[in-house]
Motif scaffolding. Structure first.
Motif, PDB file in Angstrom:
ATOM      1  N   PHE A   1       0.825  -1.212   0.000  1.00 53.74           N
ATOM      2  CA  PHE A   1       0.000   0.000   0.000  1.00 53.74           C
ATOM      3  C   PHE A   1       0.863   1.267   0.000  1.00 53.74           C
ATOM      4  O   PHE A   1       0.336   2.368  -0.085  1.00 53.74           O
ATOM      5  N   ARG A   2       2.190   1.081   0.122  1.00 56.90           N
ATOM      6  CA  ARG A   2       3.097   2.231   0.101  1.00 56.90           C
ATOM      7  C   ARG A   2       3.818   2.356  -1.240  1.00 56.90           C
ATOM      8  O   ARG A   2       4.739   3.174  -1.368  1.00 56.90           O
ATOM      9  N   GLU A   3       3.397   1.574  -2.239  1.00 56.86           N
ATOM     10  CA  GLU A   3       4.059   1.625  -3.543  1.00 56.86           C
ATOM     11  C   GLU A   3       3.805   2.959  -4.248  1.00 56.86           C
ATOM     12  O   GLU A   3       4.714   3.555  -4.836  1.00 56.86           O
ATOM     13  N   LYS A   4       2.562   3.454  -4.179  1.00 57.11           N
ATOM     14  CA  LYS A   4       2.229   4.708  -4.841  1.00 57.11           C
ATOM     15  C   LYS A   4       2.692   5.915  -4.037  1.00 57.11           C
ATOM     16  O   LYS A   4       3.104   6.936  -4.582  1.00 57.11           O
TER      17      LYS A   4
ATOM     18  N   GLU B   1     -29.839  40.976   7.682  1.00 57.74           N
ATOM     19  CA  GLU B   1     -29.093  40.034   6.846  1.00 57.74           C
ATOM     20  C   GLU B   1     -27.758  39.639   7.461  1.00 57.74           C
ATOM     21  O   GLU B   1     -27.212  38.593   7.139  1.00 57.74           O
ATOM     22  N   LYS B   2     -27.269  40.458   8.376  1.00 60.77           N
ATOM     23  CA  LYS B   2     -25.971  40.146   8.962  1.00 60.77           C
ATOM     24  C   LYS B   2     -26.020  38.891   9.826  1.00 60.77           C
ATOM     25  O   LYS B   2     -24.993  38.319  10.154  1.00 60.77           O
ATOM     26  N   LYS B   3     -27.226  38.455  10.205  1.00 63.46           N
ATOM     27  CA  LYS B   3     -27.354  37.237  10.994  1.00 63.46           C
ATOM     28  C   LYS B   3     -27.289  35.986  10.124  1.00 63.46           C
ATOM     29  O   LYS B   3     -27.307  34.880  10.622  1.00 63.46           O
ATOM     30  N   GLN B   4     -27.268  36.180   8.810  1.00 63.65           N
ATOM     31  CA  GLN B   4     -27.073  35.081   7.890  1.00 63.65           C
ATOM     32  C   GLN B   4     -25.685  35.197   7.292  1.00 63.65           C
ATOM     33  O   GLN B   4     -25.174  36.284   7.106  1.00 63.65           O
ATOM     34  N   GLY B   5     -25.064  34.092   7.010  1.00 62.37           N
ATOM     35  CA  GLY B   5     -23.738  34.184   6.430  1.00 62.37           C
ATOM     36  C   GLY B   5     -23.154  32.825   6.095  1.00 62.37           C
ATOM     37  O   GLY B   5     -23.630  31.790   6.565  1.00 62.37           O
ATOM     38  N   LEU B   6     -22.130  32.848   5.279  1.00 64.57           N
ATOM     39  CA  LEU B   6     -21.435  31.631   4.877  1.00 64.57           C
ATOM     40  C   LEU B   6     -20.375  31.281   5.902  1.00 64.57           C
ATOM     41  O   LEU B   6     -19.653  32.148   6.392  1.00 64.57           O
ATOM     42  N   TYR B   7     -20.293  29.999   6.240  1.00 66.04           N
ATOM     43  CA  TYR B   7     -19.210  29.522   7.081  1.00 66.04           C
ATOM     44  C   TYR B   7     -18.819  28.134   6.588  1.00 66.04           C
ATOM     45  O   TYR B   7     -19.498  27.529   5.758  1.00 66.04           O
ATOM     46  N   PHE B   8     -17.712  27.622   7.098  1.00 70.97           N
ATOM     47  CA  PHE B   8     -17.217  26.313   6.667  1.00 70.97           C
ATOM     48  C   PHE B   8     -17.227  25.363   7.861  1.00 70.97           C
ATOM     49  O   PHE B   8     -16.619  25.643   8.893  1.00 70.97           O
ATOM     50  N   GLN B   9     -17.939  24.264   7.690  1.00 66.98           N
ATOM     51  CA  GLN B   9     -18.039  23.254   8.745  1.00 66.98           C
ATOM     52  C   GLN B   9     -16.959  22.205   8.541  1.00 66.98           C
ATOM     53  O   GLN B   9     -16.802  21.671   7.447  1.00 66.98           O
ATOM     54  N   GLU B  10     -16.240  21.907   9.613  1.00 63.79           N
ATOM     55  CA  GLU B  10     -15.189  20.894   9.539  1.00 63.79           C
ATOM     56  C   GLU B  10     -15.765  19.523   9.866  1.00 63.79           C
ATOM     57  O   GLU B  10     -16.486  19.361  10.849  1.00 63.79           O
ATOM     58  N   ASN B  11     -15.457  18.539   9.043  1.00 59.69           N
ATOM     59  CA  ASN B  11     -15.876  17.155   9.260  1.00 59.69           C
ATOM     60  C   ASN B  11     -14.657  16.247   9.247  1.00 59.69           C
ATOM     61  O   ASN B  11     -13.637  16.570   8.642  1.00 59.69           O
ATOM     62  N   LEU B  12     -14.784  15.120   9.920  1.00 62.38           N
ATOM     63  CA  LEU B  12     -13.737  14.101   9.903  1.00 62.38           C
ATOM     64  C   LEU B  12     -14.144  13.020   8.924  1.00 62.38           C
ATOM     65  O   LEU B  12     -15.284  12.540   8.944  1.00 62.38           O
ATOM     66  N   GLU B  13     -13.213  12.623   8.060  1.00 61.29           N
ATOM     67  CA  GLU B  13     -13.508  11.637   7.022  1.00 61.29           C
ATOM     68  C   GLU B  13     -12.474  10.518   7.054  1.00 61.29           C
ATOM     69  O   GLU B  13     -11.275  10.776   7.120  1.00 61.29           O
ATOM     70  N   LEU B  14     -12.947   9.267   7.021  1.00 62.68           N
ATOM     71  CA  LEU B  14     -12.081   8.099   6.921  1.00 62.68           C
ATOM     72  C   LEU B  14     -12.422   7.376   5.621  1.00 62.68           C
ATOM     73  O   LEU B  14     -13.602   7.144   5.335  1.00 62.68           O
ATOM     74  N   PHE B  15     -11.407   7.023   4.851  1.00 63.43           N
ATOM     75  CA  PHE B  15     -11.647   6.453   3.532  1.00 63.43           C
ATOM     76  C   PHE B  15     -10.672   5.321   3.252  1.00 63.43           C
ATOM     77  O   PHE B  15      -9.588   5.234   3.835  1.00 63.43           O
ATOM     78  N   SER B  16     -11.059   4.447   2.338  1.00 67.56           N
ATOM     79  CA  SER B  16     -10.270   3.259   2.009  1.00 67.56           C
ATOM     80  C   SER B  16      -9.052   3.611   1.157  1.00 67.56           C
ATOM     81  O   SER B  16      -9.048   4.614   0.443  1.00 67.56           O
ATOM     82  N   ILE B  17      -8.042   2.746   1.236  1.00 70.50           N
ATOM     83  CA  ILE B  17      -6.850   2.842   0.405  1.00 70.50           C
ATOM     84  C   ILE B  17      -6.753   1.558  -0.414  1.00 70.50           C
ATOM     85  O   ILE B  17      -6.907   0.454   0.114  1.00 70.50           O
ATOM     86  N   GLU B  18      -6.479   1.696  -1.731  1.00 74.58           N
ATOM     87  CA  GLU B  18      -6.386   0.527  -2.600  1.00 74.58           C
ATOM     88  C   GLU B  18      -4.975   0.403  -3.154  1.00 74.58           C
ATOM     89  O   GLU B  18      -4.359   1.392  -3.560  1.00 74.58           O
ATOM     90  N   SER B  19      -4.439  -0.825  -3.163  1.00 69.96           N
ATOM     91  CA  SER B  19      -3.107  -1.067  -3.697  1.00 69.96           C
ATOM     92  C   SER B  19      -3.182  -1.281  -5.209  1.00 69.96           C
ATOM     93  O   SER B  19      -4.264  -1.399  -5.791  1.00 69.96           O
ATOM     94  N   SER B  20      -2.018  -1.374  -5.835  1.00 77.01           N
ATOM     95  CA  SER B  20      -1.966  -1.592  -7.284  1.00 77.01           C
ATOM     96  C   SER B  20      -2.492  -2.967  -7.678  1.00 77.01           C
ATOM     97  O   SER B  20      -2.876  -3.198  -8.821  1.00 77.01           O
ATOM     98  N   THR B  21      -2.541  -3.889  -6.711  1.00 82.31           N
ATOM     99  CA  THR B  21      -3.052  -5.242  -6.992  1.00 82.31           C
ATOM    100  C   THR B  21      -4.540  -5.374  -6.689  1.00 82.31           C
ATOM    101  O   THR B  21      -5.096  -6.467  -6.803  1.00 82.31           O
TER     102      THR B  21
END
Length: 339
Positions: free
Chosen positions: A149-152, A177-197
């Motif tokens: 899994f460390r080949e790439k 309108e100042k009580k409305q606004g854009l913000y960025f929510q942080e999320n934690l993500e876990l995802f699979s890793i695939e080897s060349s095989t």
């Protein structure tokens, strides 16, 4: 100590939002008191409240940690212990300060170098421990097993935070309108890793539970929890899982020292047993089958990875601000003992 390990899986990416009193920040782990609260709310929906007293008294759980399912076995991670590490090479010394997670086998190897007199780990050689990225440390045997899994890429990155754009809209509409606004929510993500095989490394979350006789209550509560989810933003699929697996294993239970694996609230007689620790502030609103609008009493707990002397049991506490509503915050300790 014989323990049960509950592994939580999701087909596809695991997404979490565990709030840190701000929508634009997320915790990198689910603390044991958050897990306890989620299980308790599920318990109340299935059984009556009379079952809760036994559940609270007997249940001993860890916080929720990441794991990796490889081609041959699972690698389980724990928080790096809060013990100073002394390494001769300055470059390695700085690198080790950044590690947040260590595998079970890696922890066994690391604790071999603990010096009781100075209460410091003197790591003379780092050859038996290898990083898979800047935050995760594993044993050399596990490192070799992940070779394909460390080949790439030399770094195996399976857990990251991402930012999601959101628009804040007030619950009570106003013309300001100042009580409305854009913000960025942080999320934690876990995802699979695939080897060349074509082989896959599949991430999951897990927690440890001491063996007891509450399974008739615990399993239904857990089944409901993985459907309803844990943490914030559950309506958008955060914190939800498709299934779980239950294993049994041993964690060391002999020794006069212990690495804590849950948020803990020491009893008065245990305060002097704490050697190295981080304080974690706990507060937030009470959810009692539905939002109540009441805030929990603000309190502090000893964070995961603390070094303590045994015995160290911890205790739960009532954090309700009103008399006729009992709200328990979990604070018992489960730990990795060594000498």
């Amino acid at each position: 100590m014989r323990v049960e390990i509950f592994k939580l899986f999701r087909e596809g990416h695991i997404l979490l939002h565990i709030g840190l009193r701000r929508m634009d920040r997320t915790s990198h782990l689910i603390h044991s008191d958050t897990l306890f609260s989620a299980l308790s709310n599920s318990l109340f929906k299935i059984f009556d409240e009379n079952k809760f007293n036994e559940f609270e008294e007997k249940l001993i759980i860890s916080s929720v940690f990441p794991g990796l399912r490889g081609p041959s076995k699972d690698i389980l991670f724990l928080p790096m212990p809060n013990i100073p590490i002394n390494i001769d090479d300055e470059r390695d010394h700085k690198k080790y300060k950044r590690f947040q997670w260590i595998s079970w086998n890696g922890l066994k190897e690391l604790l071999k170098y603990y010096d009781k007199d100075s209460e410091i780990i003197y790591l003379k050689s780092t050859g038996n421990l290898k990083p898979i990225n800047s935050k995760f440390l594993i044993s050399i045997e596990e490192y070799e097993e992940l070779k394909e899994f460390r080949e790439k890429n030399e770094n195996i990155i399976f857990m990251e935070t991402n930012l999601e754009p959101k628009v804040a809209i007030p619950r009570v509409p106003t013309s300001e309108e100042k009580k409305q606004g854009l913000y960025f929510q942080e999320n934690l993500e876990l995802f699979s890793i695939e080897s060349s095989t074509g082989k896959k490394l599949m991430p999951f979350l897990y927690f440890i539970k001491a063996k007891d006789d509450t399974l008739n209550q615990f399993i239904p509560a857990l089944n409901l929890l993985i459907e309803e989810g844990i943490g914030g933003e559950r309506s958008t699929g955060r914190g939800q899982f498709d299934y779980y697996e239950k294993d049994e294993s041993e964690i060391p239970d002999n020794g006069d020292l212990e690495i804590t694996l849950s948020l803990s609230l020491p009893r008065r007689e245990e305060v002097d047993n704490i050697i190295y620790f981080n304080l974690v502030k706990r507060d937030g609103f009470i959810y009692y089958q539905k939002p109540t609008g009441y805030r929990k009493k603000t309190h502090y707990k000893i964070g995961e990875g603390a070094l303590v002397k045994t015995p160290y049991i911890g205790q739960n506490m009532d954090v309700s601000p009103i008399k006729d509503m009992r709200v328990i915050s979990y604070g018992k300790s489960i730990g990795w003992k060594f000498s």
